[in-house]
Design a protein around this motif. Structure first.
Motif, PDB file in Angstrom:
ATOM      1  N   GLY A  55       0.668  -1.310   0.137  1.00 27.83           N
ATOM      2  CA  GLY A  55       0.058   0.025   0.070  1.00 27.83           C
ATOM      3  C   GLY A  55       0.853   1.125  -0.041  1.00 27.83           C
ATOM      4  N   VAL A  56       2.082   1.070  -0.143  1.00 33.60           N
ATOM      5  CA  VAL A  56       2.863   2.420  -0.123  1.00 33.60           C
ATOM      6  C   VAL A  56       3.191   3.156  -1.396  1.00 33.60           C
ATOM      7  CG1 VAL A  56       5.493   3.084   0.051  1.00 33.60           C
ATOM      8  CG2 VAL A  56       4.547   1.409   1.819  1.00 33.60           C
ATOM      9  N   ASP A  57       2.997   4.285  -1.177  1.00 37.18           N
ATOM     10  CA  ASP A  57       3.058   5.202  -2.482  1.00 37.18           C
ATOM     11  C   ASP A  57       4.351   5.909  -2.530  1.00 37.18           C
ATOM     12  OD1 ASP A  57       1.878   6.808  -0.800  1.00 37.18           O
ATOM     13  OD2 ASP A  57       0.429   7.575  -2.384  1.00 37.18           O
ATOM     14  N   ARG A  58       4.980   6.187  -1.531  1.00 34.60           N
ATOM     15  CA  ARG A  58       6.061   7.121  -1.573  1.00 34.60           C
ATOM     16  C   ARG A  58       7.033   6.450  -0.341  1.00 34.60           C
ATOM     17  NH1 ARG A  58       2.696  12.263  -0.686  1.00 34.60           N
ATOM     18  NH2 ARG A  58       1.022  10.533  -0.386  1.00 34.60           N
ATOM     19  N   MET A  59       8.532   6.767  -0.675  1.00 32.84           N
ATOM     20  CA  MET A  59       9.423   6.242   0.242  1.00 32.84           C
ATOM     21  C   MET A  59      10.651   6.991   0.388  1.00 32.84           C
ATOM     22  SD  MET A  59      11.073   2.311  -0.544  1.00 32.84           S
ATOM     23  CE  MET A  59      11.986   2.828  -2.052  1.00 32.84           C
ATOM     24  N   TYR A  60      11.182   7.121   1.588  1.00 37.36           N
ATOM     25  CA  TYR A  60      12.170   7.480   1.918  1.00 37.36           C
ATOM     26  C   TYR A  60      13.370   6.527   1.889  1.00 37.36           C
ATOM     27  CZ  TYR A  60      16.273  10.108   4.558  1.00 37.36           C
ATOM     28  OH  TYR A  60      17.420  10.614   4.314  1.00 37.36           O
ATOM     29  N   LEU A  61      14.474   6.623   1.273  1.00 39.69           N
ATOM     30  CA  LEU A  61      15.312   5.410   0.863  1.00 39.69           C
ATOM     31  C   LEU A  61      16.719   5.819   1.617  1.00 39.69           C
ATOM     32  CD1 LEU A  61      16.261   2.652  -0.480  1.00 39.69           C
ATOM     33  CD2 LEU A  61      16.881   4.043  -2.487  1.00 39.69           C
ATOM     34  N   VAL A  62      17.175   5.064   2.751  1.00 36.84           N
ATOM     35  CA  VAL A  62      18.389   5.006   3.136  1.00 36.84           C
ATOM     36  C   VAL A  62      19.045   3.663   2.859  1.00 36.84           C
ATOM     37  CG1 VAL A  62      20.143   5.287   5.269  1.00 36.84           C
ATOM     38  CG2 VAL A  62      17.982   6.360   5.113  1.00 36.84           C
ATOM     39  N   ALA A  63      20.120   3.768   1.768  1.00 35.67           N
ATOM     40  CA  ALA A  63      20.750   2.477   1.369  1.00 35.67           C
ATOM     41  C   ALA A  63      21.307   1.795   2.557  1.00 35.67           C
ATOM     42  CB  ALA A  63      21.838   2.715   0.320  1.00 35.67           C
ATOM     43  N   PRO A  64      21.942   0.551   2.316  1.00 39.86           N
ATOM     44  CA  PRO A  64      22.717  -0.205   3.160  1.00 39.86           C
ATOM     45  C   PRO A  64      24.055   0.592   3.439  1.00 39.86           C
ATOM     46  CG  PRO A  64      22.009  -1.820   1.776  1.00 39.86           C
ATOM     47  CD  PRO A  64      21.570  -0.378   1.459  1.00 39.86           C
ATOM     48  N   ILE A  65      24.084   0.884   5.251  1.00 37.46           N
ATOM     49  CA  ILE A  65      24.983   1.827   5.526  1.00 37.46           C
ATOM     50  C   ILE A  65      26.670   1.262   5.287  1.00 37.46           C
ATOM     51  CG2 ILE A  65      26.213   3.139   7.236  1.00 37.46           C
ATOM     52  CD1 ILE A  65      23.103   3.913   6.514  1.00 37.46           C
ATOM     53  N   GLY A  66      27.394   1.857   4.568  1.00 35.68           N
ATOM     54  CA  GLY A  66      28.983   1.337   4.692  1.00 35.68           C
ATOM     55  C   GLY A  66      29.083   0.287   3.800  1.00 35.68           C
ATOM     56  N   ASP A  67      27.983  -0.187   2.886  1.00 35.54           N
ATOM     57  CA  ASP A  67      28.070  -1.356   2.021  1.00 35.54           C
ATOM     58  C   ASP A  67      28.768  -0.848   0.633  1.00 35.54           C
ATOM     59  OD1 ASP A  67      27.835  -3.502   0.227  1.00 35.54           O
ATOM     60  OD2 ASP A  67      25.571  -3.977   1.115  1.00 35.54           O
ATOM     61  N   PRO A  68      30.057  -1.633   0.294  1.00 40.68           N
ATOM     62  CA  PRO A  68      30.655  -1.041  -0.816  1.00 40.68           C
ATOM     63  C   PRO A  68      29.798  -1.262  -2.048  1.00 40.68           C
ATOM     64  CG  PRO A  68      31.814  -2.988   0.067  1.00 40.68           C
ATOM     65  CD  PRO A  68      30.618  -2.721   1.067  1.00 40.68           C
ATOM     66  N   ASP A  69      28.709  -2.420  -1.982  1.00 35.41           N
ATOM     67  CA  ASP A  69      28.068  -2.774  -3.137  1.00 35.41           C
ATOM     68  C   ASP A  69      26.586  -2.628  -2.631  1.00 35.41           C
ATOM     69  OD1 ASP A  69      26.998  -3.314  -5.640  1.00 35.41           O
ATOM     70  OD2 ASP A  69      27.392  -5.763  -5.078  1.00 35.41           O
ATOM     71  N   PRO A  70      26.143  -1.649  -2.426  1.00 35.74           N
ATOM     72  CA  PRO A  70      24.722  -1.345  -1.955  1.00 35.74           C
ATOM     73  C   PRO A  70      23.503  -2.007  -3.022  1.00 35.74           C
ATOM     74  CG  PRO A  70      25.397   0.796  -2.320  1.00 35.74           C
ATOM     75  CD  PRO A  70      26.779  -0.003  -2.379  1.00 35.74           C
ATOM     76  N   MET A  71      23.823  -1.713  -4.365  1.00 35.89           N
ATOM     77  CA  MET A  71      23.105  -2.382  -5.441  1.00 35.89           C
ATOM     78  C   MET A  71      22.675  -3.703  -5.278  1.00 35.89           C
ATOM     79  SD  MET A  71      21.692   0.167  -7.021  1.00 35.89           S
ATOM     80  CE  MET A  71      20.882  -0.670  -8.164  1.00 35.89           C
ATOM     81  N   ALA A  72      23.505  -4.462  -4.446  1.00 35.80           N
ATOM     82  CA  ALA A  72      23.092  -6.001  -4.595  1.00 35.80           C
ATOM     83  C   ALA A  72      21.701  -6.196  -3.978  1.00 35.80           C
ATOM     84  CB  ALA A  72      24.064  -6.929  -3.957  1.00 35.80           C
ATOM     85  N   ALA A  73      21.742  -5.313  -3.029  1.00 34.95           N
ATOM     86  CA  ALA A  73      20.121  -5.367  -2.188  1.00 34.95           C
ATOM     87  C   ALA A  73      19.324  -4.286  -2.745  1.00 34.95           C
ATOM     88  CB  ALA A  73      20.258  -5.342  -0.672  1.00 34.95           C
ATOM     89  N   VAL A  74      19.976  -3.223  -2.814  1.00 37.55           N
ATOM     90  CA  VAL A  74      18.786  -1.924  -3.201  1.00 37.55           C
ATOM     91  C   VAL A  74      18.088  -2.250  -4.496  1.00 37.55           C
ATOM     92  CG1 VAL A  74      18.696   0.388  -3.654  1.00 37.55           C
ATOM     93  CG2 VAL A  74      19.843  -0.359  -1.925  1.00 37.55           C
ATOM     94  N   GLY A  75      18.985  -2.890  -5.696  1.00 39.20           N
ATOM     95  CA  GLY A  75      18.478  -3.087  -6.783  1.00 39.20           C
ATOM     96  C   GLY A  75      17.079  -4.126  -7.004  1.00 39.20           C
ATOM     97  N   PRO A  76      17.216  -5.097  -6.262  1.00 39.08           N
ATOM     98  CA  PRO A  76      15.977  -5.913  -6.448  1.00 39.08           C
ATOM     99  C   PRO A  76      15.012  -5.604  -5.431  1.00 39.08           C
ATOM    100  CG  PRO A  76      17.843  -7.222  -5.670  1.00 39.08           C
ATOM    101  CD  PRO A  76      18.213  -5.904  -5.953  1.00 39.08           C
ATOM    102  N   PHE A  77      15.318  -4.807  -4.513  1.00 43.17           N
ATOM    103  CA  PHE A  77      14.325  -4.094  -3.440  1.00 43.17           C
ATOM    104  C   PHE A  77      13.371  -2.974  -4.271  1.00 43.17           C
ATOM    105  CE2 PHE A  77      12.784  -0.751  -0.529  1.00 43.17           C
ATOM    106  CZ  PHE A  77      11.794  -1.679   0.075  1.00 43.17           C
ATOM    107  N   LEU A  78      14.315  -2.148  -5.165  1.00 46.42           N
ATOM    108  CA  LEU A  78      13.666  -1.139  -6.021  1.00 46.42           C
ATOM    109  C   LEU A  78      12.626  -1.824  -7.087  1.00 46.42           C
ATOM    110  CD1 LEU A  78      16.515   1.488  -6.518  1.00 46.42           C
ATOM    111  CD2 LEU A  78      14.712   1.568  -4.887  1.00 46.42           C
ATOM    112  N   GLU A  79      12.846  -2.798  -7.725  1.00 45.35           N
ATOM    113  CA  GLU A  79      12.027  -3.500  -8.370  1.00 45.35           C
ATOM    114  C   GLU A  79      10.949  -3.992  -7.549  1.00 45.35           C
ATOM    115  OE1 GLU A  79      13.675  -7.037 -10.396  1.00 45.35           O
ATOM    116  OE2 GLU A  79      15.564  -5.833 -10.898  1.00 45.35           O
ATOM    117  N   ARG A  80      10.742  -4.386  -6.577  1.00 42.99           N
ATOM    118  CA  ARG A  80       9.697  -4.858  -5.761  1.00 42.99           C
ATOM    119  C   ARG A  80       8.880  -3.537  -5.386  1.00 42.99           C
ATOM    120  NH1 ARG A  80      10.722  -9.560  -1.421  1.00 42.99           N
ATOM    121  NH2 ARG A  80      12.302 -10.798  -2.349  1.00 42.99           N
TER     122      ARG A  80
END
Ligand SMILES: NC(=O)c1ccc[n+]([C@@H]2O[C@H](COP(=O)([O-])OP(=O)(O)OC[C@H]3O[C@@H](n4cnc5c(N)ncnc54)[C@H](OP(=O)(O)O)[C@@H]3O)[C@@H](O)[C@H]2O)c1
Length: 275
Positions: A55-80
Motif C-alpha cells: 500500500g506504499v506510494d512514497r518512500m524515503y530510501l537510506v541504502a545499506p550503510i557502509g556497504d561497498p555494493d549497496p545495489m546488490a540489495a537495493v536493486g532487487p528491492f527497488l524492483e519490488r
C-alpha cells in the motif's frame, strides 16, 4: 494529504527526523522501518521486504550503510517497490557523490531510472558526526581530540534534522521536482573552526589535529580501520582539503521556508539533536 509513506533507516539520524516531520501531516500514514524500528526491515533478510511495501506510494530510501555494493540489495528491492506501486522515492546520497559513482551514485541512478517521481538528496557532512556514534564524536569523547587530513578545507556541516524535514517536504509536495538537491548548513567551516566553536559552546577543550593526506591512511589503519575503508575516508578528506566541498546552498530554506541551523545552535540544543 493522504497516502502511505515508507521511511527506511527510520531510527537513524535522518530517518528519525523524516518520521517526525511527516507525522505532522494530517491524513498521511507513516511507516517507520528498520531492524529495530516499529516495522522490521532488514536489507540482509528479504523475508522482511514485502510487508513494508504493502500500500506504499512514497518512500524515503537510506541504502545499506557502509556497504561497498549497496545495489546488490537495493536493486532487487527497488524492483519490488516499483511493482508494488511506489511512485515517488526520496533517496539519501551525499554531496561528495555524483550520479553513477560507485555505491550511492549507482543507487541514485537506479532511483532516477525506476520511478516516475524521484529526488536525490546530496547533503554535506552531518553535524551529528561531532556528537553521535561517528568516529569523530567517539574520538572527541575519549581524547578531546580528532584527526583529519582536511587541512584548511571548508565544509558546510548540516544538522541531519534539516535533511529530514527537507526530505519530508519533498515527500509530501504536490509536484515532484525530479532532481538533485545539495543540502548544507548556513556556513562553511574548517575543522579548526568547528573545534573552536565546540570548545566555546561546551566549555571544554576540543582540538582538531591535522595530518598530511599520505599519513592519514596509516593513522586510520593503526587506529583499527580496515585498509579499504581507510582509503575511502582519506579520499573524502582530500576532496575537502582541495576545497571541492565548500559550497553553501540555500536549498533547505528555499524548499522548507525555514533556514538550516548553524553549528553553535546545534551544539547548544543537545536534546534536539536526535528525535
Ligand atoms: N555522516 C555524514 O557526514 C554523511 C554525509 C553525507 C551522506 N551521508 C550518508 O548518510 C547515510 C547515513 O544516514 P543516517 O545518518 O541517517 O543513518 P544512521 O544514523 O547511520 O542510521 C542508519 C539507519 O539504517 C538502519 N539500518 C542499519 N542497518 C540496516 C539493515 N541491515 N537493514 C535495515 N536497516 C538498517 C538503522 O536502523 P536499525 O539499526 O534499527 O536497523 C538506522 O535507522 C550513509 O549512507 C552516509 O553515506 C552521511
Amino acid at each position: 494529504m493522504s497516502g502511505t509513506v515508507l521511511v527506511l533507516g527510520a531510527t537513524g539520524n535522518t530517518g528519525s527526523a523524516v518520521v517526525e516531520a511527516l507525522r505532522r501531516s494530517p491524513g498521511l500514514a507513516v511507516r517507520a522501518a528498520s531492524r529495530r524500528g516499529h516495522l522490521r526491515f532488514d536489507w540482509a533478510d528479504r523475508s522482511t521486504w514485502n510487508d513494508v511495501l504493502d500500500g506504499v506510494d512514497r518512500m524515503y530510501l537510506v541504502a545499506p550503510i557502509g556497504d561497498p555494493d549497496p545495489m546488490a540489495a537495493v536493486g532487487p528491492f527497488l524492483e519490488r517497490a516499483a511493482a508494488a506501486g511506489v511512485r515517488r522515492v526520496v533517496s539519501l546520497s551525499s554531496s561528495a557523490v555524483a550520479f553513477g559513482d560507485p555505491g550511492l551514485g549507482e543507487v541514485a541512478a537506479a532511483v532516477r531510472d525506476a520511478f516516475p517521481e524521484w529526488e536525490i538528496l546530496r547533503p554535506s557532512w552531518f553535524m551529528q558526526n561531532f556528537t553521535g556514534a561517528h568516529p569523530v564524536a567517539e574520538s572527541i569523547r575519549t581524547t578531546g581530540e580528532f584527526v583529519t587530513a582536511t587541512g584548511t578545507g571548508r565544509l558546510p556541516f548540516i544538522d541531519a534534522r534539516d535533511i529530514g524535514r527537507t526530505a519530508a517536504h519533498l515527500l509530501v509536495a504536490p509536484e515532484a521536482r525530479c532532481g538533485e538537491h545539495l543540502l548544507t548548513g548556513p556556513e562553511a567551516l574548517t575543522y579548526d573552526e568547528a573545534a573552536e566553536i565546540m570548545s566555546r559552546v561546551e566549555g571544554r577543550a576540543v582540538r582538531h589535529r591535522a595530518v598530511a593526506p599520505d599519513r592519514f591512511v596509516d593513522f586510520l589503519v593503526s587506529s583499527g580501520y580496515d585498509a579499504a575503508f581507510a582509503a575511502v575516508l582519506a579520499a573524502l578528506d582530500s576532496l575537502v582539503r582541495d576545497g571541492g566541498q565548500a559550497v553553501v546552498s540555500d536549498t533547505v530554506e528555499r524548499l522548507t521556508g525555514t533556514p538550516p541551523r548553524g553549528f553553535a545552535d546545534y551544539l547548544r540544543a543537545p536534546a534536539a539533536r536526535h528525535v
